[in-house]
Design a protein around this motif. Sequence first.
Motif, PDB file in Angstrom:
ATOM      1  N   THR A 187       5.752   2.078   1.716  1.00 47.86           N
ATOM      2  CA  THR A 187       5.876   1.926   3.289  1.00 47.86           C
ATOM      3  C   THR A 187       4.615   2.993   3.918  1.00 47.86           C
ATOM      4  N   ALA A 188       4.142   3.654   2.956  1.00 51.82           N
ATOM      5  CA  ALA A 188       3.048   4.766   3.542  1.00 51.82           C
ATOM      6  C   ALA A 188       1.785   4.291   3.677  1.00 51.82           C
ATOM      7  N   LEU A 189       1.523   3.178   2.918  1.00 51.07           N
ATOM      8  CA  LEU A 189      -0.023   2.702   3.183  1.00 51.07           C
ATOM      9  C   LEU A 189       0.173   1.370   3.862  1.00 51.07           C
ATOM     10  N   ASN A 190      -1.066   1.304   4.830  1.00 49.34           N
ATOM     11  CA  ASN A 190      -1.241   0.125   5.597  1.00 49.34           C
ATOM     12  C   ASN A 190      -1.392  -1.248   4.786  1.00 49.34           C
ATOM     13  N   PRO A 191      -0.523  -2.001   5.139  1.00 50.58           N
ATOM     14  CA  PRO A 191      -0.370  -3.406   4.533  1.00 50.58           C
ATOM     15  C   PRO A 191      -1.697  -4.186   4.613  1.00 50.58           C
ATOM     16  N   SER A 192      -2.476  -3.878   5.717  1.00 48.33           N
ATOM     17  CA  SER A 192      -3.441  -4.806   6.175  1.00 48.33           C
ATOM     18  C   SER A 192      -4.853  -4.277   5.923  1.00 48.33           C
ATOM     19  N   HIS A 193      -4.629  -3.124   5.562  1.00 46.77           N
ATOM     20  CA  HIS A 193      -6.198  -2.248   5.317  1.00 46.77           C
ATOM     21  C   HIS A 193      -6.243  -2.118   3.716  1.00 46.77           C
ATOM     22  N   LYS A 198      -3.648  12.525   9.873  1.00 40.47           N
ATOM     23  CA  LYS A 198      -5.016  12.560   9.750  1.00 40.47           C
ATOM     24  C   LYS A 198      -5.937  13.065  10.916  1.00 40.47           C
ATOM     25  N   PRO A 235      -3.245  -9.948   4.386  1.00 40.42           N
ATOM     26  CA  PRO A 235      -3.835 -10.125   3.229  1.00 40.42           C
ATOM     27  C   PRO A 235      -2.794 -10.665   1.956  1.00 40.42           C
ATOM     28  N   ARG A 236      -1.508 -10.160   2.404  1.00 42.24           N
ATOM     29  CA  ARG A 236      -0.501 -10.704   1.221  1.00 42.24           C
ATOM     30  C   ARG A 236      -0.537 -12.237   1.056  1.00 42.24           C
ATOM     31  N   ARG A 270      -3.083  -4.971  14.072  1.00 39.65           N
ATOM     32  CA  ARG A 270      -3.329  -5.870  13.124  1.00 39.65           C
ATOM     33  C   ARG A 270      -1.599  -6.324  12.623  1.00 39.65           C
ATOM     34  N   ASN A 271      -0.976  -5.451  12.293  1.00 36.01           N
ATOM     35  CA  ASN A 271       0.207  -5.631  11.715  1.00 36.01           C
ATOM     36  C   ASN A 271       1.382  -6.255  12.666  1.00 36.01           C
ATOM     37  N   LEU A 276       1.629   8.717   9.115  1.00 27.82           N
ATOM     38  CA  LEU A 276       0.668   9.282   8.044  1.00 27.82           C
ATOM     39  C   LEU A 276      -0.647   9.496   8.677  1.00 27.82           C
ATOM     40  N   GLU A 291      -4.200   1.178  13.424  1.00 29.64           N
ATOM     41  CA  GLU A 291      -3.296   1.131  12.286  1.00 29.64           C
ATOM     42  C   GLU A 291      -1.972  -0.097  12.603  1.00 29.64           C
ATOM     43  N   PRO A 304     -10.838   2.511   2.505  1.00 31.59           N
ATOM     44  CA  PRO A 304     -10.898   2.953   3.700  1.00 31.59           C
ATOM     45  C   PRO A 304      -9.700   3.775   4.049  1.00 31.59           C
ATOM     46  N   GLN A 305      -8.377   3.633   3.436  1.00 35.58           N
ATOM     47  CA  GLN A 305      -7.100   4.449   3.768  1.00 35.58           C
ATOM     48  C   GLN A 305      -7.444   5.915   3.025  1.00 35.58           C
ATOM     49  N   ASP A 320       6.233   4.343   8.268  1.00 36.81           N
ATOM     50  CA  ASP A 320       5.324   5.458   7.746  1.00 36.81           C
ATOM     51  C   ASP A 320       3.997   5.697   7.644  1.00 36.81           C
ATOM     52  N   TYR A 321       3.339   4.364   7.702  1.00 40.28           N
ATOM     53  CA  TYR A 321       1.749   4.527   7.335  1.00 40.28           C
ATOM     54  C   TYR A 321       1.200   4.977   8.958  1.00 40.28           C
ATOM     55  N   TYR A 354      -5.762  -4.380  -1.926  1.00 43.98           N
ATOM     56  CA  TYR A 354      -4.849  -4.323  -0.856  1.00 43.98           C
ATOM     57  C   TYR A 354      -3.375  -3.452  -1.503  1.00 43.98           C
ATOM     58  N   HIS A 408      -0.515  -4.293  -1.525  1.00 46.20           N
ATOM     59  CA  HIS A 408       0.583  -5.059  -2.224  1.00 46.20           C
ATOM     60  C   HIS A 408       0.193  -5.412  -3.744  1.00 46.20           C
ATOM     61  N   GLU A 409      -0.953  -5.121  -3.785  1.00 49.53           N
ATOM     62  CA  GLU A 409      -1.553  -5.656  -5.287  1.00 49.53           C
ATOM     63  C   GLU A 409      -1.201  -4.223  -6.087  1.00 49.53           C
TER      64      GLU A 409
END
Lengths: 336, 289
Positions: B97-103, A241, A331-332, A255-256, A237, A252, B107-108, A233-234, B147, B149-150
Motif C-alpha cells: 500500500t506504500a507505493l502509488n498505484p498510478s505512478h 519526502k 494502469p491496472r 488521480r487515484n 510516505l 498523489e 518517479p516514486q 500509506d503512499y 507500475y 501492481h506488476e
Amino acid sequence: MPILRILLLRLLTTVVTLAGVAVIVFFVIRVVPGNPIAMMLPPGATEADIARLSALYGLDKPLVTQFWIWVSGVLQGDFGTSISTRQPVLGLVLGRLPATLELSVMALVMAVVLGGAAALTGTRYRGGRTEGAIDVANGMALSVPDFLWGLILILLFGVLMPVFHISGRVTPSLDLPFSTNFYLFESLIRLRFDLWADIVAHMFMPALALAIPLAAIIGQLLKQSLKETMNLDYVTLARTKGYGETRVILREALRNAALPTLTLVGVQFTFLIGGTVIIERLFSYEGLGNMAIDAVINRDLPLIQGIVLLFAVIFTAVNLIVDLLYAVLNPRLRHA
Amino acid sequence: MTALVIRNLSVRLRKGPPLLRRVSLDLAPGEVRGLVGESGAGKSMIGKAVLGILPPSVEITGGEILLEGTDLLRLPPADRRRRIGASCALIPQDPLTALNPSHRIGPQITDRLVDILGWTRRNADARARELLAEVQIPDPDRVMRSYPHELSGGMRQRILIASAFAAEPRLIVADEPTTALDVTVQKQILKLIAGMQARHGTAILFVTHDLGVVSKVCQRLSVLYSGMVVEDARVADFFRAPRHPYSAALLAATPKYTDPTAGLNPVPDAVIEAVRAEVAAFDREVAHG
C-alpha cells in the motif's frame, strides 16, 4: 489490444441497445393517444381526407409493416420525412445536434471545473469552516433541480443584472459566416472572438443551470474519495519526502481519487443531456431537446423516432468514452 | 553530534489520554535503535512524531525532537517539512500500500531528489538505477518503468528501501518493515536493510515487536509500555540481563523457533500490574506538577 477488445464488445452491445430502443420508441409513441394526421387537418375535414393523408404517410398499413418500412429505411440512412416540417428527419436532427452537443459539453466542463475546485478546496481545508461552507453550498446546489436553477439565473443575470442573453443561441441580427452548426467551436477556429463572445453570452446561463447539480455531485463524491485517499500509506510516505499539503493532494491523491468519480460523471452526463430538453425549452435554445418537445406536441412520429435514436447513440458514445478514459487513467486495467 | 535526540516527548489524543509519556532517547550517527513494545505501546507514534506524520487526531503536548541539533518542533511547518524531506526517510510497513498505484516506480524513487532537493532528472534517474542495483533488483531500467501492481511484495519492499536511502538521509525510521512480508522474504529484507545501513552509515529508528529482529540489526533498544520508556539499554546487555521486570518478561515471552517444545510464556499478570502501577504513578506525578 484490450482497448480494441473493449471497442468491439461495445459495438456489439450498441447494436443490440439501439435495436431495442428502436422497437420501444416506435411502438410506444403509436400507443400513446393523439395522432399526427389530426394535428395537420383543418377543422371539418372528412373521413376521406383523413384516409388519404394517412395513406400518404403510410399510417394506414399494419404496425409491423410500418415498423419494417421504417427500419429498412434507417438501415439505408433514410430516417423518413418529418410530418410537421416535411423535411428529411436525418437532416433536421443532425442540424440541431451540434447545438446540443456544444451546450452539454460546455455544461460538463463547467461542472468538472466547479465540482473539482470545490472538492480540492474542501480537501485542502478539511475539518474546518471552509469545508463546512462547501458542504452547505453542495447541498443547496443539489437540492434545486436544473430548470429551477435556469429560472433563478434568468432572474439574476437576465433581469436584475442583465449581463447574459436569456434566449436563443446567437443574436439573430448577426451575420454568421459558419459552414457547420458548431458555432462555438467554429467561431474560435475562425478567430471571430466577437461572435464567440455573443455565443457564450447566450450559452452561459443554460449551461450553468445544467452544470450546477452535476458540479455538486462531482464535488461531494470527489471530496469524499480524496479525503479517503489522503489517509493511505503512499500519501503518508509522500509527506515524509517533504511535499506540502497542496502538492500531496494534486500529485498523489487526485488521480487515484478521480477514478470512482469518473464513472459517476459518465452516468450523470447522460442525465445532463436528458436535462437539455427542458433547459433548451426554457432558454429557447435551438437544439435537439427543444426540437424534441415540438415533435412530441405535433405528434411528428418520424421526427420523435429520429431524435430518440440519436439520443441513444449519444448515451452509448458517452459511456464508451468514459470506459476508455478509465482504462487510460488506471494502469491496472491497461495491461489486464 | 548526535543524529537524533528526543527529550521528554509527550503526545496525546486531542483532549484525551496520553499516548507518549515524556519519551527520551538518542541516536548516534550510524546507530540502529530498536523500539519495542506490544501493540499500542507507542513505538510507531515516536517514528511518526519525528517524521511529522502524526494523525490529526493526535497532538504533541511537550518535549523536543532535535534532528542534528535543530528542534524540529520549533521550526515553521514548511521549513520542518523540507528539513525532514531532506534528511529523514521512512521505510513503511506494508509495501503493497506504500507505493502509488498510478505512478511508475522510477518517479516514486526520484521525486524527492528532483522536487525537493533540486537534482536534474538525469542525475536522479542514474541514482535510482544505482540504488535498485544495490538492493539487488535485476533489470533496474525495466522496473523503473513498471507500475507497482506488476511487482511482487518483496520487490516493492526493496524498492521502498532503495527510495528511503536515495537522498542519503541522516535518519531513517523503519516502521515494522518486515511484518507484512512472507517469513522467507523477511530474512532477506532484514539482511538487506542491515547491509545498506552499514554501507551508508545511516542512523535508523527500528520499530518492531520482534526482539529477534532487534538482536540481529540493532545496537541499542528502548522498551516501551503504554507510551513510557521502561528500559533503554545496549542490545548486548539487554539480552544478557534485562533490568526492568516488564522487559525481562517480554524477552521470556519471545517464542523460540529453535525449540518447539518450549511453549509460550505470556507476560505474567503480576508484571503487567506492576508496570501499570508505574505508569499511574508517573501520571500522578505529572498531574501534580
